[in-house]
Design a protein around this motif. Structure first.
Motif, PDB file in Angstrom:
ATOM      1  N   PHE A   4       0.831  -1.209   0.000  1.00 30.51           N
ATOM      2  CA  PHE A   4       0.000   0.000   0.000  1.00 30.51           C
ATOM      3  C   PHE A   4       0.858   1.250   0.000  1.00 30.51           C
ATOM      4  CE2 PHE A   4      -1.988   3.455   2.362  1.00 30.51           C
ATOM      5  CZ  PHE A   4      -3.174   3.623   1.684  1.00 30.51           C
ATOM      6  N   TRP A   5       1.716   1.418   1.041  1.00 32.47           N
ATOM      7  CA  TRP A   5       2.466   2.674   1.095  1.00 32.47           C
ATOM      8  C   TRP A   5       3.641   2.690   0.132  1.00 32.47           C
ATOM      9  CZ3 TRP A   5       7.356   1.698   2.918  1.00 32.47           C
ATOM     10  CH2 TRP A   5       7.541   0.717   3.897  1.00 32.47           C
ATOM     11  N   GLY A   6       4.124   1.505  -0.251  1.00 31.95           N
ATOM     12  CA  GLY A   6       5.187   1.468  -1.246  1.00 31.95           C
ATOM     13  C   GLY A   6       4.701   1.944  -2.604  1.00 31.95           C
ATOM     14  N   ARG A   7       3.492   1.536  -2.979  1.00 30.52           N
ATOM     15  CA  ARG A   7       2.918   1.980  -4.251  1.00 30.52           C
ATOM     16  C   ARG A   7       2.752   3.483  -4.299  1.00 30.52           C
ATOM     17  NH1 ARG A   7      -1.849   3.553  -5.885  1.00 30.52           N
ATOM     18  NH2 ARG A   7      -2.938   3.062  -3.934  1.00 30.52           N
ATOM     19  N   LEU A   8       2.500   4.086  -3.132  1.00 31.66           N
ATOM     20  CA  LEU A   8       2.316   5.534  -3.065  1.00 31.66           C
ATOM     21  C   LEU A   8       3.646   6.287  -2.997  1.00 31.66           C
ATOM     22  CD1 LEU A   8      -0.668   5.667  -0.537  1.00 31.66           C
ATOM     23  CD2 LEU A   8      -0.765   6.068  -3.008  1.00 31.66           C
ATOM     24  N   GLY A   9       4.750   5.561  -2.945  1.00 25.10           N
ATOM     25  CA  GLY A   9       6.059   6.203  -2.877  1.00 25.10           C
ATOM     26  C   GLY A   9       6.359   6.816  -1.529  1.00 25.10           C
ATOM     27  N   LEU A  10       5.757   6.276  -0.467  1.00 19.47           N
ATOM     28  CA  LEU A  10       5.948   6.806   0.886  1.00 19.47           C
ATOM     29  C   LEU A  10       6.996   5.992   1.641  1.00 19.47           C
ATOM     30  CD1 LEU A  10       2.202   7.370   1.900  1.00 19.47           C
ATOM     31  CD2 LEU A  10       3.874   9.124   1.234  1.00 19.47           C
ATOM     32  N   PRO A  11       7.660   6.607   2.633  1.00 17.52           N
ATOM     33  CA  PRO A  11       8.614   5.861   3.463  1.00 17.52           C
ATOM     34  C   PRO A  11       7.942   5.022   4.530  1.00 17.52           C
ATOM     35  CG  PRO A  11       8.498   8.135   4.200  1.00 17.52           C
ATOM     36  CD  PRO A  11       7.646   8.046   2.963  1.00 17.52           C
ATOM     37  N   GLY A  12       6.631   5.095   4.611  1.00 19.08           N
ATOM     38  CA  GLY A  12       5.825   4.437   5.628  1.00 19.08           C
ATOM     39  C   GLY A  12       4.598   5.288   5.859  1.00 19.08           C
ATOM     40  N   ILE A  13       3.929   5.071   6.976  1.00 18.95           N
ATOM     41  CA  ILE A  13       2.745   5.856   7.283  1.00 18.95           C
ATOM     42  C   ILE A  13       2.879   6.440   8.687  1.00 18.95           C
ATOM     43  CG2 ILE A  13       1.262   4.543   5.735  1.00 18.95           C
ATOM     44  CD1 ILE A  13       0.220   3.001   8.137  1.00 18.95           C
TER      45      ILE A  13
END
Length: 288
Positions: A4-13
């Motif tokens: 989920f957060w990898g697809r969004l290009g985030l380091p995590g949530i």
């Protein structure tokens, strides 16, 4: 979770609404959920993550990719808040990825211990109007809201009337409080469930009002307090003021379901990135 957060290009949530408390207090909270008491609407509420503290921390960090979280805790009577704040300060010291959290209650001396907590580095406060059974406009709290507004410290407030109403829940008391303290950084927990539209109105009036998503939009909550489809556009308009919250560990479904519930709103990846990470990272200066 990582997909989920990898697809969004985030380091995590970042999760602004998680519960860590002294073990005996948390045990009492779990007992209350098990009893399906009045404050939880009399509904069956199994605790999905009934684990020891170390395992709960591991789940947040390693399984869910949560890079910052809170230790939401709250008193149900006078004489508890200062003791809880002492515990929370120690927890934050030994748990660097937990935002130092504090709480309050309308009682003599509340302004003193709130000032002390802010001075000790508290970065967010929790106010539970429903469980505490108090009016946010209580004169004892008036200097506290002013102090927190001046310090710029956010307050996560359970002020909506879900899962069960209290004497002082709903937008009315909060609106009166905000009229006196319009600069208070108020984070309305649970999106103001079930008075969603009324709390969205307050956010359009007061630019300092934010929301956390805790349990909102999930299958569990949609059964009893569905979010009005007609209001989805306002979620997009206020996207910079909505923060991810989950109520972990006290949730009756898997953690990932909160993220799935947000994604199925169909508000786009930019909105998801903001809600699940960027808004809280900016609010709490996590990247500095």
């Amino acid at each position: 979770m990582r997909a989920f957060w990898g697809r969004l290009g985030l380091p995590g949530i970042v999760d602004v609404h998680t519960h860590f408390m002294p073990e005996r207090v948390l045990a009492k909270v779990w007992e209350y959920f098990d009893s399906a008491g009045e404050l939880v609407g009399g509904v069956e509420w199994p605790i999905t993550y009934r684990e020891e503290e170390a395992e709960r921390l591991r789940l947040l960090r390693e399984e869910f990719g949560v890079r910052a979280f809170t230790s939401m805790l709250y008193p149900h009577k006078a004489g508890m808040a200062q003791w809880l704040n002492g515990w929370a300060a120690g927890f934050a010291t030994r748990t660097p990825d937990c935002l130092h959290t504090a709480t309050l209650y309308p009682e003599p001396g509340v302004d003193d211990y709130v000032r002390e907590a802010v001075g000790a580095g508290a970065r967010v406060f929790k106010s539970h109007v429903q469980v505490g059974g108090y009016d946010p406009c209580d004169p004892l709290l008036d200097p506290v809201w002013g102090l927190l507004a001046e310090a710029g410290v956010p307050v996560v407030m359970h002020c909506g009337s879900g899962p069960a109403p209290g004497k002082y829940t709903g937008p009315g008391p909060v609106g009166r409080m905000l009229a006196r303290h319009p600069r208070l950084r108020l984070i309305v927990a649970h999106m103001g469930m079930p008075e969603y539209a009324d709390f969205l109105d307050l956010a359009e009036t007061y630019g300092s009002v934010m929301f956390d998503t805790t349990m909102a939009f999930t299958d569990f909550s949609e059964r009893s307090a569905p979010f009005p489809a007609v209001e989805r556009g306002r979620l997009l308009d206020l996207g910079e003021r909505i923060l991810l919250g989950t109520d972990f560990p006290n949730i009756p479904y898997p953690y990932v379901h909160q993220l799935d519930a947000l994604e199925r709103l169909g508000l786009g990846d930019d909105w998801l990135r903001a809600v699940c990470h960027d808004n809280a990272a900016r609010l709490f200066a996590l990247d500095r």
